[in-house]
Design a protein around this motif. Structure first.
Motif, short mmCIF file in Angstrom:
data_model
loop_
_atom_site.label_atom_id
_atom_site.label_comp_id
_atom_site.label_asym_id
_atom_site.label_seq_id
_atom_site.Cartn_x
_atom_site.Cartn_y
_atom_site.Cartn_z
N VAL A 3 56.97 105.26 74.45
CA VAL A 3 57.58 103.98 74.06
C VAL A 3 58.26 103.34 75.29
O VAL A 3 58.12 102.13 75.52
CB VAL A 3 58.59 104.18 72.90
CG1 VAL A 3 59.31 102.89 72.59
CG2 VAL A 3 57.86 104.68 71.67
N LEU A 58 57.33 99.76 76.95
CA LEU A 58 58.34 98.71 77.16
C LEU A 58 58.37 98.27 78.62
O LEU A 58 58.47 97.08 78.92
CB LEU A 58 59.73 99.22 76.74
CG LEU A 58 60.04 99.10 75.25
CD1 LEU A 58 61.36 99.79 74.92
CD2 LEU A 58 60.11 97.63 74.81
N ASP A 96 54.20 87.42 79.89
CA ASP A 96 53.38 87.81 78.74
C ASP A 96 51.98 87.23 78.95
O ASP A 96 51.83 86.02 79.13
CB ASP A 96 54.02 87.23 77.46
CG ASP A 96 53.08 87.34 76.27
OD1 ASP A 96 52.29 88.30 76.24
OD2 ASP A 96 53.16 86.47 75.38
N SER A 109 51.10 84.36 75.95
CA SER A 109 51.85 83.11 75.82
C SER A 109 52.42 82.62 77.16
O SER A 109 52.82 81.47 77.28
CB SER A 109 53.01 83.31 74.83
OG SER A 109 53.97 84.17 75.39
N ARG A 160 59.37 87.99 80.22
CA ARG A 160 60.06 89.00 79.40
C ARG A 160 60.88 89.97 80.26
O ARG A 160 60.37 90.49 81.26
CB ARG A 160 59.04 89.80 78.59
CG ARG A 160 58.20 88.94 77.69
CD ARG A 160 57.36 89.76 76.74
NE ARG A 160 56.26 90.47 77.36
CZ ARG A 160 55.23 90.95 76.67
NH1 ARG A 160 55.18 90.79 75.37
NH2 ARG A 160 54.25 91.58 77.28
N PHE A 161 62.07 90.22 79.82
CA PHE A 161 62.95 91.28 80.38
C PHE A 161 63.05 91.30 81.91
O PHE A 161 63.02 92.35 82.53
CB PHE A 161 62.48 92.66 79.91
CG PHE A 161 62.26 92.77 78.44
CD1 PHE A 161 63.29 92.49 77.54
CD2 PHE A 161 61.03 93.15 77.92
CE1 PHE A 161 63.09 92.59 76.17
CE2 PHE A 161 60.82 93.25 76.55
CZ PHE A 161 61.85 92.97 75.68
N GLU A 204 48.81 96.06 73.64
CA GLU A 204 49.43 94.85 73.11
C GLU A 204 48.39 93.76 72.84
O GLU A 204 48.41 93.14 71.77
CB GLU A 204 50.50 94.33 74.07
CG GLU A 204 51.21 93.11 73.50
CD GLU A 204 52.41 92.66 74.29
OE1 GLU A 204 52.59 93.11 75.42
OE2 GLU A 204 53.16 91.83 73.74
N ARG A 242 47.77 92.21 69.14
CA ARG A 242 48.01 90.79 68.83
C ARG A 242 46.72 90.05 68.49
O ARG A 242 46.65 89.26 67.55
CB ARG A 242 48.76 90.13 69.99
CG ARG A 242 50.23 90.56 70.00
CD ARG A 242 50.93 90.25 71.28
NE ARG A 242 51.16 88.82 71.47
CZ ARG A 242 51.78 88.33 72.55
NH1 ARG A 242 52.22 89.14 73.49
NH2 ARG A 242 51.95 87.03 72.67
N PRO A 287 51.47 86.80 66.22
CA PRO A 287 52.52 87.56 66.91
C PRO A 287 52.91 86.90 68.24
O PRO A 287 52.04 86.48 68.99
CB PRO A 287 51.88 88.93 67.16
CG PRO A 287 50.60 88.93 66.42
CD PRO A 287 50.20 87.53 66.15
N GLY A 288 54.21 86.82 68.48
CA GLY A 288 54.69 86.19 69.71
C GLY A 288 54.94 87.21 70.81
O GLY A 288 54.64 88.40 70.67
N ALA A 289 55.55 86.71 71.92
CA ALA A 289 55.78 87.56 73.09
C ALA A 289 56.77 88.69 72.80
O ALA A 289 56.73 89.73 73.45
CB ALA A 289 56.28 86.72 74.25
N PHE A 339 57.11 90.21 69.81
CA PHE A 339 56.71 90.96 68.62
C PHE A 339 56.64 92.47 68.88
O PHE A 339 57.35 93.27 68.26
CB PHE A 339 55.33 90.44 68.16
CG PHE A 339 54.80 91.07 66.91
CD1 PHE A 339 55.23 90.64 65.66
CD2 PHE A 339 53.85 92.08 66.97
CE1 PHE A 339 54.72 91.22 64.51
CE2 PHE A 339 53.34 92.66 65.82
CZ PHE A 339 53.77 92.23 64.59
N LEU A 340 55.79 92.86 69.84
CA LEU A 340 55.64 94.29 70.12
C LEU A 340 56.89 94.88 70.80
O LEU A 340 57.37 95.93 70.39
CB LEU A 340 54.38 94.55 70.94
CG LEU A 340 54.06 96.03 71.15
CD1 LEU A 340 53.70 96.73 69.85
CD2 LEU A 340 52.91 96.20 72.15
N PRO A 341 57.43 94.19 71.85
CA PRO A 341 58.62 94.77 72.49
C PRO A 341 59.77 95.02 71.52
O PRO A 341 60.46 96.04 71.60
CB PRO A 341 59.02 93.72 73.54
CG PRO A 341 57.75 93.03 73.86
CD PRO A 341 56.96 93.00 72.59
N LEU A 395 58.89 98.08 69.55
CA LEU A 395 58.98 99.28 70.40
C LEU A 395 60.43 99.66 70.67
O LEU A 395 60.80 100.84 70.65
CB LEU A 395 58.27 99.03 71.74
CG LEU A 395 56.74 98.97 71.70
CD1 LEU A 395 56.20 98.49 73.04
CD2 LEU A 395 56.16 100.34 71.36
#
Lengths: 505, 150
Positions: free
Chosen positions: A179, A183, A190, A193, A197-198, A452, A456, B35-37, B39-41, B44
């Motif tokens: 996991v 992550l 992404d 889209s 992220r992060f 992922e 999706r 599902p958006g950006a 969704f999975l994170p 998780l």
């Protein structure tokens, strides 16, 4: 018949590529470097490949680069067994069984035959593995052409969970690593889209966490920091190594162990997760079972070296099958080759054979050559490798750290990456201390985007219904295998009693 | 070890919780249909927090006498090693590759490993020259030159 002709044609073209002077030199360099680093105590194939990744990127052509990587992989496997036999320090889990009987043989003055049979067994098994790869990979790649996002999601999930459940002692810790790896793989842009992220405001993270930096930190630096805790005593066998070519009795004792090991390794190696580890353990168990003198095992039985060494090399070749045909690496070392391919602009998967036949067949052909090279070079060079084992760890450790620093700097000319590698090194150190395996994390990190995208896109296709993963025949079969595998693991873990640690290591 | 497992569990729980919160607040979650950006994170991160609970609540209980996590100041050398690495990264741009590498080797072999000065200087010069040959001369890596540039 036409398919068979296509395979031979492809292989002939591959040999044409692999036999070019340039690629021969890169295969040789890879095999030598892999052996040289892999032989260092405490550094297994994953650490070796991570240390040498930046070198392979300096080579312009993707084919040459991957040929060198494959050479490094083989060399590292070979180097690890030499350390197991001569020093009794297994570079990684797959070599643990080798050191049980290998070191005992060395202590009895039979280091030569132990090293010789390990090299010859590895060569035979590696070649059997590559022959299997040659004939299994093309039809499997063709079959995989029918895979859509649900199949890729199910396959990736199966691979990750198998790697986790087979690999380590603690399922919870293994799953946590998976996991965490997924992550970490989601950091940055992404792919669907375009959202960021992060990144926590760090501009350099927009492209995601750099794989090489992470791998070198976790495996290279983490390993060194862990080893710094204790003084690594290398109980090197000091007798002169003679009789590398095994005698008639040794041959008679080990020939069937090599053949059995090759087949066990090949079939287990195709499966995702710890192929080399499980195959060497399985081979050792089988050899002990079929032996007329099982009491000799643990005291220097040559079959205890020949079988597992053959098995882990056949598994190493076989583990290229899911990588080259499905684009799914089965273990951490192969995940690094997967990442190296991606960085070179090559996406492994079912289209590789048709879109980049030069790479597909070139790599396979170079594996035949690399195997032979290792046998021809390493037996005469064993004296040089022994000298390398004499270099004290007090000098090796800072050299390896510097190698990592310059290597990681060279990838993007950025000192920031050395900091990031250092942070991953500290994380890797604590993971080792706390018995978390970094392998599943690396695997999850590289498989994250596939998982992922598969998830999706599948949900988009099915208008949000997760049943798509069960109702499609291939995906459904993969999920059924996954469920079956989890159930057998549960039963196995509930009923299996841990044996005592082997006496040799 | 059990104590450290608990600490690791707590750290992982917090990482999971912060990541889930960050995904929920800064990223589009979308829906099952789209599902958006995040969704999975988000999923998780929640799983990470859940998986850390067995560690927090002692699934890794030990039987018998537990070995110390760091027996006899075993933390000292890894700490020195990591500090040396971070120091290397810090001064590399300033002093340049050759001098930084040479000083790093001296620092490590003399102060961590306590080798003799003669050995230290010989090994440090040899390793610096070797790495320069491999990376700069053979592979053409543009290493930092530092203040020597002026």
């Amino acid at each position: 018949m036409g398919e068979l002709f296509g395979i031979f044609q492809g292989l002939a073209d591959g040999f044409g590529i692999a036999f070019s002077l340039n690629n021969l030199l890169f295969a040789l360099l890879g095999a030598l470097l892999g052996t040289m680093v892999g032989i260092l105590p405490g550094l297994g194939p994953s650490a070796t490949i991570s240390l040498l990744l930046p070198l392979s990127f300096k080579i312009g052509s993707p084919v040459s680069s991957i040929i060198m990587m494959a050479g490094i992989f083989y060399g590292a496997m070979y180097g690890g067994s030499t350390t197991s036999i001569l020093v009794n320090i297994p570079g990684e889990a797959a070599s643990v069984v080798t050191c049980i009987d290998g070191y005992q043989m060395a202590k009895k003055g039979r280091a030569g035959p132990a090293l010789g049979i390990a090299a010859i067994g590895s060569f035979i098994a590696g070649t059997i593995g590559v022959i299997g790869l040659t004939f299994v990979a093309p039809p499997l790649a063709e079959f995989a052409l029918s895979f859509g996002p649900p199949e890729y999601f199910s396959l990736t999930l199966l691979g990750l969970l198998m790697a986790t459940l087979i690999g380590g002692d603690s399922v919870v810790k293994g799953l946590i690593m998976v996991v965490a790896g997924l992550l970490m793989g989601s950091v940055g842009l992404d792919p669907i889209s375009g959202a960021i992220r992060f990144t926590w405001g760090i501009h350099m993270l927009q492209e995601g966490i750099d794989f090489v930096t992470m791998a070198m930190g976790l495996f290279g630096i983490g390993e060194i920091l862990f080893n710094l805790e204790r003084v690594l005593k290398t109980n090197l066998v000091t007798q002169k190594i003679t009789h590398l070519w095994p005698g008639l009795k040794d041959w008679a004792d080990s020939k069937w162990a090599i053949i059995r090991g090759s087949f066990i390794g090949f079939f287990i190696g195709i499966l995702p997760g710890g192929g080399a580890v499980i195959s060497s353990l399985a081979s050792y168990a089988v050899e002990k079972k079929v032996s007329k003198n099982p009491q000799e095992f643990g005291k220097g039985a040559i079959q205890g070296v020949a079988g597992p060494e053959s098995a882990n090399n056949a598994a190493a070749s076989a583990s290229f099958i899911p990588l080259l045909t499905l684009g799914i690496p089965g273990n951490a070392a192969i995940a690094m080759i997967f990442a190296a391919l991606l960085i070179q602009g090559v996406t492994p998967g079912p289209f590789l054979i048709s879109e980049k036949p030069d790479i597909f067949w070139g790599v396979i052909a170079s594996m035949y050559i690399g195997n032979a090279m290792l046998l021809i070079l390493n037996l005469p060079l064993v004296g040089v490798w022994v000298q390398l084992l004499r270099v004290p760890y007090s000098i090796l450790a800072p050299v390896i750290v510097l190698f990592c620093c310059v290597g990681v700097y060279s990838a993007r000319n950025s000192a920031f990456d050395i900091w990031v590698m250092g942070v991953f090194g500290v994380i890797g150190y604590f993971l080792r201390k706390l018995d978390f395996e970094a392998g599943p994390m690396i695997l999850a990190f590289v498989l994250g985007p596939i998982l992922e995208n598969g998830l999706r896109q599948s949900l988009l296709m099915s208008a949000g219904s997760p049943l798509i993963f069960i109702t499609r025949p291939i995906s459904g079969s993969l999920i059924a295998i996954l469920v079956f595998f989890i159930l057998t693991q549960v039963v196995y873990r509930l009923t299996w009693k841990k044996p005592g640690a082997p006496s040799g290591c | 070890m059990a104590k450290w497992n608990k600490i690791a569990g707590c750290v992982l729980f917090c990482i999971g919780a912060v990541t889930a919160w960050s995904a929920a607040t800064t990223l589009s979650m979308g829906s099952f249909r789209h599902p958006g950006a995040g969704f999975l994170p988000f999923g998780l991160a929640c799983i990470l927090s859940l998986l850390s609970l067995p560690l927090v609540f002692g699934a890794g209980k030990e039987t018998g006498r537990a070995a110390a996590f760091w027996p006899e100041r075993a933390w000292a050398r890894p700490l020195q090693g990591s500090l040396a690495l971070f120091a290397y990264a810090f001064v590399l741009g300033l002093l340049g590759f050759v001098l930084t590498t040479f000083l790093f080797m001296i620092g490590w072999t003399r102060f961590m490993e306590r080798l003799s000065w003669q050995k230290v200087l010989f090994v440090s010069a040899g390793v610096t020259a070797g790495l320069y040959l491999v990376f700069v001369w053979f592979l053409g890596v543009p290493v930092p030159v530092g203040f020597w540039k002026q």
